[in-house]
Motif scaffolding. Sequence first.
Motif, mmCIF file in Angstrom:
data_model
loop_
_atom_site.group_PDB
_atom_site.id
_atom_site.type_symbol
_atom_site.label_atom_id
_atom_site.label_comp_id
_atom_site.label_asym_id
_atom_site.label_seq_id
_atom_site.Cartn_x
_atom_site.Cartn_y
_atom_site.Cartn_z
ATOM 1 N N PRO A 213 -1.154 -7.833 7.302
ATOM 2 C CA PRO A 213 -1.863 -7.617 6.026
ATOM 3 C C PRO A 213 -1.168 -8.253 4.835
ATOM 4 N N ILE A 214 0.158 -8.311 4.850
ATOM 5 C CA ILE A 214 0.861 -8.965 3.744
ATOM 6 C C ILE A 214 0.533 -10.461 3.731
ATOM 7 N N LEU A 216 -2.236 -11.933 4.929
ATOM 8 C CA LEU A 216 -3.614 -12.104 4.473
ATOM 9 C C LEU A 216 -3.724 -11.910 2.963
ATOM 10 N N PHE A 217 -3.005 -10.909 2.458
ATOM 11 C CA PHE A 217 -2.968 -10.673 1.014
ATOM 12 C C PHE A 217 -2.439 -11.915 0.297
ATOM 13 N N ALA A 230 -11.070 -6.520 -1.049
ATOM 14 C CA ALA A 230 -10.264 -7.063 0.051
ATOM 15 C C ALA A 230 -8.777 -6.815 -0.173
ATOM 16 N N LEU A 231 -8.310 -6.994 -1.396
ATOM 17 C CA LEU A 231 -6.877 -6.878 -1.666
ATOM 18 C C LEU A 231 -6.378 -5.437 -1.554
ATOM 19 N N PRO A 233 -7.589 -2.776 0.301
ATOM 20 C CA PRO A 233 -7.400 -2.343 1.703
ATOM 21 C C PRO A 233 -6.217 -3.019 2.387
ATOM 22 N N LEU A 234 -5.989 -4.301 2.121
ATOM 23 C CA LEU A 234 -4.839 -4.981 2.715
ATOM 24 C C LEU A 234 -3.533 -4.389 2.206
ATOM 25 N N ALA A 235 -3.491 -4.068 0.913
ATOM 26 C CA ALA A 235 -2.288 -3.469 0.345
ATOM 27 C C ALA A 235 -2.030 -2.088 0.940
ATOM 28 N N ALA A 237 -3.010 -1.029 3.900
ATOM 29 C CA ALA A 237 -2.577 -1.226 5.291
ATOM 30 C C ALA A 237 -1.111 -1.624 5.349
ATOM 31 N N ALA A 238 -0.694 -2.530 4.468
ATOM 32 C CA ALA A 238 0.713 -2.940 4.440
ATOM 33 C C ALA A 238 1.600 -1.752 4.093
ATOM 34 N N LEU A 256 4.366 -7.341 -1.761
ATOM 35 C CA LEU A 256 3.038 -7.791 -2.164
ATOM 36 C C LEU A 256 3.089 -8.450 -3.539
#
Length: 460
Positions: A213-214, A216-217, A230-231, A233-235, A237-238, A256
Motif C-alpha cells: 500500500p505504501i 501504491l500510495f 484511493a489515498l 484506504p491505502l494509508a 492499510a499501511a 507516507l
Amino acid sequence: MTDHTPPPDRPRARLFSRSSWPEARHLADVLRTETVGGALLLLGAVIALIWANSPWADAYTRLGDWVPWPGGTRWHLDLDLATWAADGLLAIFFFVVGLELKREFIVGELRDPRRAALPVVAALGGMLLPALIYVTVTLTAGGEGLRGWAIPTATDIAFALAVLAVVSSHLPQGLRAFLLTLAVVDDLFAITIIAVFYTADFHPVPLLAALAPIGLFALLVQRGRSWWWALIPLAVAAWALVHASGVHATVAGVLLGFTVPVLGRRRRAGGASAGDRSDAGGPPEGTNGDAGGLAAHLEHRWRPVSAGFAVPIFALFAAGVTLRGTDLGALLTDPVVIAIVAGLVLGKSIGIFGSTYLLARFTRAELDEDITWSDLLGIALLAGVGFTVSLLIGDLAFGVGSTADNRVKAAVLTGSLISAGLAATVLLRRNAVYRRVAEQERLDADGDGVPDVYQRSADS
C-alpha cells in the motif's frame, strides 16, 4: 616588487539569518496553524487534569479503556480509545511531520548543508544531553526506569509555538525559522528512536506487506493524483500492517509523508504543460515555484486536522495525571521524575545553547543583526517544552497504566511548565526590541507586496 598586502577577510557566516520571502510566508502559515493547535492542546491537557482529579475520574478512566472493536484481535485492532489516540490519531500528526521534513530537505532550510548544520547540530545537542542527564540520574539511583531515557529528548512544537505567540509575537523571523526547523529535525530523530529502540515484538511479514500500500500510495501521489477515496484506504492499510508488525504505527505516517512530491510537476518535469497540471488533480503551481507540489496541498489539508483535532485528543487521553491520594513528596523525589524534569529544563536548554555556541566558536560565525545570545537562550529554554512525543515515548517505555505512567506524565508536565515559564521570563524582556524590528520589516515602500527588507537582502 612583491605585494605583501594581506588578502581581505572573508565575511563571516551569519547564524539565524533571514530566509527568503517565500520561506517567510510558509513559516507564517505554519506558525498560525500550530499556535492555534498549541492552544487546543493546552486546553485538552487542562481538561484531562481536571477530569482525572474530579469526582468523575472513574468516567475518565473508563472512557480511555473503552474498546470500540473488541473483535479485532486478528488484525491487532482491539485497541482502547487511549491507544487509538496514541497509535491512530498521532499517525496523522507524523504524516504532517513527514511532509514538513521532506519540504525542508527539498526547498526549505535543510536543502543547504551550511544552513542545515545549525538546526541539526542544535537538535543533536538538545537530544544527547537530556538523554545523558536522564541516564546519569537513574543510574545513580539504582538504574530503575532506565528504559525511559528518550522521554526528555523531544520538543513539542505546537505547545512551544503557542507559548511563543503569547509572550513574544515579534520574535525575529530567523529565530522563529530556527525553532521550527529545530523541532522538525527533533521529530526526525524522535521517529528514529521510536522505530529502533521501542519496537518490542517485531513481525517482519506484516512490515514487508505494508510496502504494497505504501508503494501504491507513492505511485499515485508521484503522478499528482490526490484522490481521497484511493489515498485514504491505502494509508489506513499501511497503518494497520505497520501496527501489526510491532513497529509503532505512527512510523507509517512518516513513510507516507516522505512519498509525496514537494515540487510542482512543471519543475520536476522541466516544463510540463498547464493541461498536465490540471489533469493531475493537484493544486496549481504557485508563484514561488514549489507551492504546486502535492505536499503543499496535502499539508494545507491535514495540518489543521493534526493540530486542531488529533494532537488535542491525544492530550486529552494522555495528560490525565491522577494526584488524589498521591504522596507529592515521594513523587517529586522520584528518580524518574527528577531525571525527566532535569532533562527537559537543563538538558534541552544547555544542549541547544551550548552546541550552537560551540558551532559559532569553531566556525567563527556571528549572530545575525538584531539577535543576541539571550534570544537564543530563550528559544533553547522553550525547546524544553516536551509534551506529545515525550508522553508517547513514556507510554512505549513503561506501558499505559503502569506504576511509572503517572510519574512520567507528572514529570513531563512539570518540566514543560518550568521550561515555558523560564523561556517567557527571558523572551518578554526582548519583546519591545522585537516589536521595533518588526515595524521595520513591514515597510513596503514600493507597494509590491514584498517587505523591503527581503528585497534588500536579495540585492545584497
